[in-house]
Scaffold this active site. Structure first.
Site, short mmCIF file in Angstrom:
data_model
loop_
_atom_site.label_atom_id
_atom_site.label_comp_id
_atom_site.label_asym_id
_atom_site.label_seq_id
_atom_site.Cartn_x
_atom_site.Cartn_y
_atom_site.Cartn_z
N HIS A 117 -101.43 45.01 -9.11
CA HIS A 117 -102.23 43.86 -9.53
C HIS A 117 -102.53 43.82 -11.02
O HIS A 117 -103.66 43.53 -11.43
CB HIS A 117 -103.54 43.79 -8.74
CG HIS A 117 -103.38 43.49 -7.29
ND1 HIS A 117 -102.33 42.77 -6.78
CD2 HIS A 117 -104.15 43.85 -6.23
CE1 HIS A 117 -102.46 42.65 -5.47
NE2 HIS A 117 -103.55 43.31 -5.09
N HIS A 187 -106.29 36.10 -4.61
CA HIS A 187 -106.52 37.22 -3.68
C HIS A 187 -107.78 37.01 -2.83
O HIS A 187 -108.57 37.91 -2.62
CB HIS A 187 -106.65 38.51 -4.48
CG HIS A 187 -106.28 39.74 -3.72
ND1 HIS A 187 -107.10 40.27 -2.74
CD2 HIS A 187 -105.21 40.54 -3.75
CE1 HIS A 187 -106.53 41.34 -2.23
NE2 HIS A 187 -105.38 41.53 -2.83
N GLU A 324 -101.37 36.30 0.47
CA GLU A 324 -101.08 36.21 -0.97
C GLU A 324 -99.68 35.66 -1.18
O GLU A 324 -98.70 36.37 -0.94
CB GLU A 324 -101.22 37.60 -1.60
CG GLU A 324 -102.58 38.27 -1.37
CD GLU A 324 -102.53 39.78 -1.46
OE1 GLU A 324 -102.96 40.46 -0.50
OE2 GLU A 324 -102.01 40.30 -2.48
#
Ligand code: GLA
Length: 359
Positions: A117, A187, A324
């Site tokens: 991420h 997210h 996602e």
């Protein structure tokens, strides 16, 4: 302290309200439509902090996990990325490195020996600039050349709008001044029974995909595209999430449950259905539509009751899930997969929609 309550309204059906936090630069933006649906978003991480939608009987509940105060997002213990935009590269890159045009780039290994991420200071932890538009709010962030190890000054924006069809539309755009990789996504953790409810295993899920990418123990794809048929990963026909969750399956063991990437059965590059989630008791439905080629279904396996949410309830194991939309994990190291490379003169341009309804 910023109490995440809505405030002043502007014009048109879909209204945008703005609240100012103690951290002057951090504000809360509220989108409302004519069906009483309300979405709160803060420019800290371009984070959706709340989604309030009716159930079959018209009762409104907040179906997005999150916190009551900005401080809680900033000080969160193990950063579950609640509602934020993640990047520059959402999901994992093996061993925190990739080669682009014969240059090797080294990134933080913030998830075991891998990169996750966007690294230590990903886009979920920065303050974005915000612009209130007629019926939407646009967040912008300039990620510097070399930030978190990535090449190129990346000018990125995400525009959130709310339609009267109960759709949260997220439109991402970016340009760069050097070849780089980009893979940003939202997210948000959902529980259609209402945030704070104990499980999502009773939710019914459909994923529009015949293949998924199996992973190693570090959740890095092996490179195989595996058929979902005859596996617990087959969600082509809607099924309860908990049905096959305890099957003896190496992939479920590695994921500690579902935490995998599905390759979508796409027709073309329009905004197409990727997944549909339904919670039978409330009757709430969430459809996820996207231009992206893949989807990570993460079943909230790392939630363990230590984090306490906005309604004061602890977030139990598997009490929220994420859908996602993305390019597949580790694509910078998989030239055979759809590319995440962005070059000067090109425009990164993706759209994802969270559409709410009841049945
Ligand atoms: C993604 C990953 C999960 C987990 C969460 C954040 O969904 O796939 O493994 O890291 O982010 O906690």
């Amino acid at each position: 302290m910023l109490s995440l309550v809505t405030c002043a309204l502007l014009t048109c059906n879909t209204a945008v309200g703005v609240e100012v936090s103690d951290f002057d630069s951090i504000k809360l933006y509220t989108l409302k439509n004519q069906n009483e649906m309300v979405v709160d978003i803060t420019n800290y991480g371009a984070t959706i902090t709340s989604i309030r939608v009716p159930d079959r009987a018209g009762n409104i509940a907040d179906v997005a996990l999150g916190y009551r105060s900005v401080e809680s997002y900033i000080n969160a213990i193990d950063r579950p990325y609640f509602g934020s935009v993640v990047g520059r590269y959402g999901n994992r890159i093996a061993k925190g490195s990739f080669i682009l045009d014969n240059n090797k780039y080294t990134l933080a290994t913030n998830d075991g020996q891998n990169h996750l991420h966007g690294g230590k200071m990903g886009f979920d932890k920065v303050v974005w600039k915000a612009e209130v538009l007629e019926d939407s709010v646009k967040f912008s962030y300039l990620a510097r050349d070399g930030e978190e190890g990535y090449p190129g000054n990346l000018a990125l924006s995400v525009t959130y709008s709310l339609t009267d069809d109960n759709e949260i539309v997220m439109h991402y755009e970016a340009t760069t001044d050097k070849p780089t990789v980009v893979n940003v996504t939202n997210h948000t953790y959902f529980n259609l029974s209402g945030e704070g409810a104990t499980t999502i295993n009773d939710h019914v899920l459909h994923i529009n995909a015949s293949k998924f990418t199996p992973v190693d123990a570090g959740l890095i794809p092996t490179g195989e595209l595996r058929d979902v048929a005859e596996t617990p990963f087959d969600f082509r026909t809607p099924k309860e999430i908990g049905r096959d969750l305890d099957a003896h399956d190496t992939q479920l063991k590695y994921g500690l449950g579902y935490d995998h990437n599905w390759v979508l059965d796409r027709i073309d590059d329009a905004v197409e259905l990727a997944a549909m989630l339904y919670e039978p008791n409330s009757g709430r439905v969430l459809e996820v539509l996207t231009t992206e080629p893949a989807l990570q279904f993460y079943g909230g396996n790392f939630l363990d009751g230590r984090l306490v949410g906005k309604s004061g309830k602890a977030y139990q194991h598997r009490s929220g899930l994420c859908l996602e939309t993305q390019h597949s994990p580790d694509s910078p190291n998989r030239p055979e997969w759809p590319s995440t490379v962005l070059r000067p003169g090109e425009k990164y341009n993706t759209t994802t929609v969270y559409r709410f309804g009841v049945k």
